[in-house]
Design a protein around this motif. Structure first.
Motif, PDB file in Angstrom:
ATOM      1  N   GLY A  17       2.864   5.940  -3.156  1.00 32.90           N
ATOM      2  CA  GLY A  17       3.940   6.710  -3.770  1.00 32.90           C
ATOM      3  C   GLY A  17       3.892   6.673  -5.282  1.00 32.90           C
ATOM      4  O   GLY A  17       4.837   7.085  -5.953  1.00 32.90           O
ATOM      5  N   LEU A  62       3.761   3.943  -7.191  1.00 38.56           N
ATOM      6  CA  LEU A  62       4.424   2.783  -7.799  1.00 38.56           C
ATOM      7  C   LEU A  62       3.401   1.671  -7.999  1.00 38.56           C
ATOM      8  O   LEU A  62       2.342   1.672  -7.388  1.00 38.56           O
ATOM      9  N   TYR A 119       0.844   8.515   3.201  1.00 42.85           N
ATOM     10  CA  TYR A 119       0.021   7.388   3.649  1.00 42.85           C
ATOM     11  C   TYR A 119       0.637   6.722   4.872  1.00 42.85           C
ATOM     12  O   TYR A 119       1.824   6.403   4.878  1.00 42.85           O
ATOM     13  N   ARG A 121       7.545   9.635   8.043  1.00 44.02           N
ATOM     14  CA  ARG A 121       7.814   9.290   6.641  1.00 44.02           C
ATOM     15  C   ARG A 121       6.722   9.839   5.721  1.00 44.02           C
ATOM     16  O   ARG A 121       6.987  10.335   4.630  1.00 44.02           O
ATOM     17  N   GLU A 147       0.839  -1.208   0.000  1.00 47.04           N
ATOM     18  CA  GLU A 147       0.000   0.000   0.000  1.00 47.04           C
ATOM     19  C   GLU A 147       0.869   1.251   0.000  1.00 47.04           C
ATOM     20  O   GLU A 147       0.562   2.242  -0.648  1.00 47.04           O
ATOM     21  N   LEU A 148       1.966   1.174   0.766  1.00 45.95           N
ATOM     22  CA  LEU A 148       2.892   2.298   0.815  1.00 45.95           C
ATOM     23  C   LEU A 148       3.437   2.577  -0.589  1.00 45.95           C
ATOM     24  O   LEU A 148       3.535   3.726  -1.020  1.00 45.95           O
ATOM     25  N   ALA A 149       3.769   1.510  -1.310  1.00 41.72           N
ATOM     26  CA  ALA A 149       4.272   1.653  -2.670  1.00 41.72           C
ATOM     27  C   ALA A 149       3.215   2.289  -3.570  1.00 41.72           C
ATOM     28  O   ALA A 149       3.507   3.218  -4.324  1.00 41.72           O
ATOM     29  N   TYR A 150       1.974   1.794  -3.456  1.00 41.29           N
ATOM     30  CA  TYR A 150       0.883   2.385  -4.253  1.00 41.29           C
ATOM     31  C   TYR A 150       0.744   3.864  -3.954  1.00 41.29           C
ATOM     32  O   TYR A 150       0.555   4.680  -4.852  1.00 41.29           O
ATOM     33  N   LEU A 197      10.482   6.531  -0.316  1.00 30.28           N
ATOM     34  CA  LEU A 197       9.798   7.008  -1.520  1.00 30.28           C
ATOM     35  C   LEU A 197      10.242   8.400  -1.957  1.00 30.28           C
ATOM     36  O   LEU A 197       9.942   8.826  -3.054  1.00 30.28           O
ATOM     37  N   ILE A 256      -5.784   5.266  -2.734  1.00 34.71           N
ATOM     38  CA  ILE A 256      -4.368   5.277  -3.108  1.00 34.71           C
ATOM     39  C   ILE A 256      -4.094   4.466  -4.377  1.00 34.71           C
ATOM     40  O   ILE A 256      -2.977   4.448  -4.878  1.00 34.71           O
ATOM     41  N   GLY A 257      -5.112   3.784  -4.874  1.00 32.21           N
ATOM     42  CA  GLY A 257      -4.935   3.064  -6.130  1.00 32.21           C
ATOM     43  C   GLY A 257      -4.537   1.606  -5.980  1.00 32.21           C
ATOM     44  O   GLY A 257      -4.144   0.965  -6.943  1.00 32.21           O
ATOM     45  N   ALA A 258      -4.648   1.078  -4.754  1.00 34.64           N
ATOM     46  CA  ALA A 258      -4.263  -0.315  -4.544  1.00 34.64           C
ATOM     47  C   ALA A 258      -5.393  -1.282  -4.886  1.00 34.64           C
ATOM     48  O   ALA A 258      -5.165  -2.468  -5.079  1.00 34.64           O
TER      49      ALA A 258
END
Lengths: 265, 250
Positions: free
Chosen positions: A161, A163, B70, B132, A156-159, B92, B50-52
């Motif tokens: 950002g 990615l 996030y 972060r 989720e963190l990647a999403y 990131l 967030i698009g997940a």
């Protein structure tokens, strides 16, 4: 210089070790150890098909390893646990590979050479393939390093950002297939996973950042290749397994001891 | 200015509809809190933003170039992965050490730069996650039950920190919380979710809404109601009966 078979073998071992180190770190962090095994076992089927159709073994092994990896990704999330899927596919492809090899009666194949590698028989051409593949893998991983790391830590963190963890997963899968294909000659399909996991595991106890762990793993891997070959020469032991033995000793000394000291302090 | 707008959002996992017809907007600098029982689709909503998760229907519009900070519900770092707080802060964003230190200071945990993530206490860990999220100067913070595992004092001071961050940087906050007593005091707007938006508005309006009372009970202002609410949510029987099945999705 490349006329000496020991020099060629050493260079081949170092090449594989360098490609396997950063990739091995991700395999360890993401708990994909069995995934590496499964991809490697699938490669023996690739070897059999390559011999049957008279094409490059490197290519055949890579294609089957890739198909295997994609199949695993597609099958996961359909009710079976990941280790069940991998267990079925890894051993099924190894079995089919071994059976397929037995049909190739016209050609005499030294199966042992593919199961355990034949690093002492590495040719200049093999060396070019190994270093070409290793360079490609290292370049791929270096390019995607930060994104891979983010996707490994938390999807989720990647999403968030911007990615896409799925494409990062694909980068890893592709790198794994290439590494397996180039490493067959060096350590064979049964011991490839060892070259991925053991140096990375040995490096864990010494490292404080992901980057130092990858470099330390490369150092352990290269040392294992050099020392293992030397040992094989002196004691007249099989080369591939000797390399893995040295790596395992590194793990015993630095991995277990180094980490224990850390957690005690 | 509208940062995020969600229109008619529907999310399905297989045959299971987790969210249906959800509309939501978040304006600049406001604190919006989403409350709702387990399996009500809160986390799914955030993941879609967030698009997940790909929505089954509906539209999610983010302001062009929107920077999102996030903070996930849980972040498990495999013990085999060594990582310092400083390296984690740069996961990131390309930032220098002083920016890392400043963000940690803002989040209330200075002097952790050189520590291993695995050595942190639960409260320190959550604050590093917050730091972060803050480091890229986000336009909006998304928090998914960011105080899970903290004691009452810890979570209260965590939310105070969030308010302070909003005051100083002016970023909007969209958060999910189980802690209704905190939510009621800290939010500009509350959205009560149970597969769909039951009710929304200022904390006072939501607390007195019949839909909210049906979910969380009355009398305690929600603080204790959480522990004894029942799925007696009769104005939409489908969702109430689904709620138990969707726990895994949350």
């Amino acid at each position: 210089m490349l006329d000496d078979f020991m020099t060629r073998a050493t260079l081949a071992g170092i090449g594989v070790a360098i490609a396997a180190a950063p990739l091995g770190c991700f395999v360890v962090w993401r708990r994909m150890a069995y995934f590496g095994d499964a991809t490697a076992h699938a490669a023996i089927l690739g070897v059999a098909l390559s011999l049957a159709f008279e094409m490059s073994i490197f290519l055949g092994a890579m294609v089957v390893a890739l198909i295997m990896a994609v199949t695993v990704t597609l099958l996961s999330g359909r009710g079976y646990a990941m280790d069940t899927i991998l267990g079925v596919l890894a051993h099924a492809s190894l079995a089919f590979g071994l059976v397929a090899v037995s049909f190739l009666s016209g050609i005499r194949i030294d199966l042992m050479a593919y199961l355990f590698g034949d690093i002492l028989a590495v040719s200049r051409m093999d060396l070019a393939v190994i270093w070409g593949g290793a360079t490609l893998v290292v370049a791929l991983i270096a390019w995607r390093w930060s994104s891979l790391l983010a996707a490994t830590l938390n999807e989720e963190l990647a999403y968030s950002g911007g990615l896409n963890p799925r494409s990062e997963q694909l980068v890893l899968t592709l790198s794994l297939a290439i590494t397996v294909a180039v490493a067959i000659k060096v350590v064979g399909v049964l011991l490839i996973a060892a070259m991925l996991i053991i140096p990375a595991a040995a490096a864990r106890g010494l490292a404080r950042t992901p980057e130092t762990m990858a470099f330390a793993a490369a150092a352990f891997g290269a040392f294992s290749a050099v020392a293992g070959l030397r040992g094989a020469y002196v004691f007249d032991t099989p080369a591939g397994p000797s390399i893995v033995c040295v790596a395992a000793m590194c793990f015993a000394i630095f991995g277990v001891f180094g980490w224990r000291k850390r957690s005690a302090g | 200015m509208t940062l995020i707008s969600v229109e008619n959002l529907t999310i399905r996992y297989g045959a299971n509809t987790v969210l249906r017809g959800v509309d939501l907007t978040v304006e600049a600098s406001e604190i919006v809190t989403v409350v709702g029982p387990n399996g009500s689709g809160k986390t799914s909503l955030l993941k879609a933003i967030i698009g997940a998760i790909r929505p089954a229907a509906g539209k999610i519009t983010r302001d062009h170039g929107l920077r999102i900070g996030y903070v996930p519900q849980r972040l498990h770092i495999d013990p085999t992965l060594p990582i310092t707080v400083e390296r984690f802060m740069r996961l990131l964003d390309r930032v220098d050490r002083s920016a890392c230190a400043a963000a940690l200071e803002t989040a209330g945990v200075p002097d952790l730069l050189k520590r291993q993530m695995s050595e942190l206490s639960g409260g320190q860990f959550q604050r590093v996650l917050l730091a972060r999220a803050l480091i890229g100067n986000p336009d909006i913070l998304l928090l998914d039950e960011a105080t899970q595992g903290l004691d009452q004092q810890g979570s209260a001071s965590f939310y105070l920190q969030i308010e302070a961050v909003r005051r100083e940087s002016g970023c909007a906050v969209l958060m999910i919380s189980h802690e209704l007593h905190v939510v009621m005091s800290a939010s500009d707007r509350v959205i009560c979710l149970n597969g769909h938006v039951c009710c929304e508005g200022s904390p006072a309006v939501v607390a007195s809404a019949p839909e909210y009372r049906a979910l969380f009970g009355t009398g305690t202002g929600g603080a204790l109601a959480l522990y004894r609410h029942e799925h007696d949510h009769d104005h939409n029987q489908d969702y109430a009966s689904n709620a138990g099945n969707t726990e895994a999705a949350e």
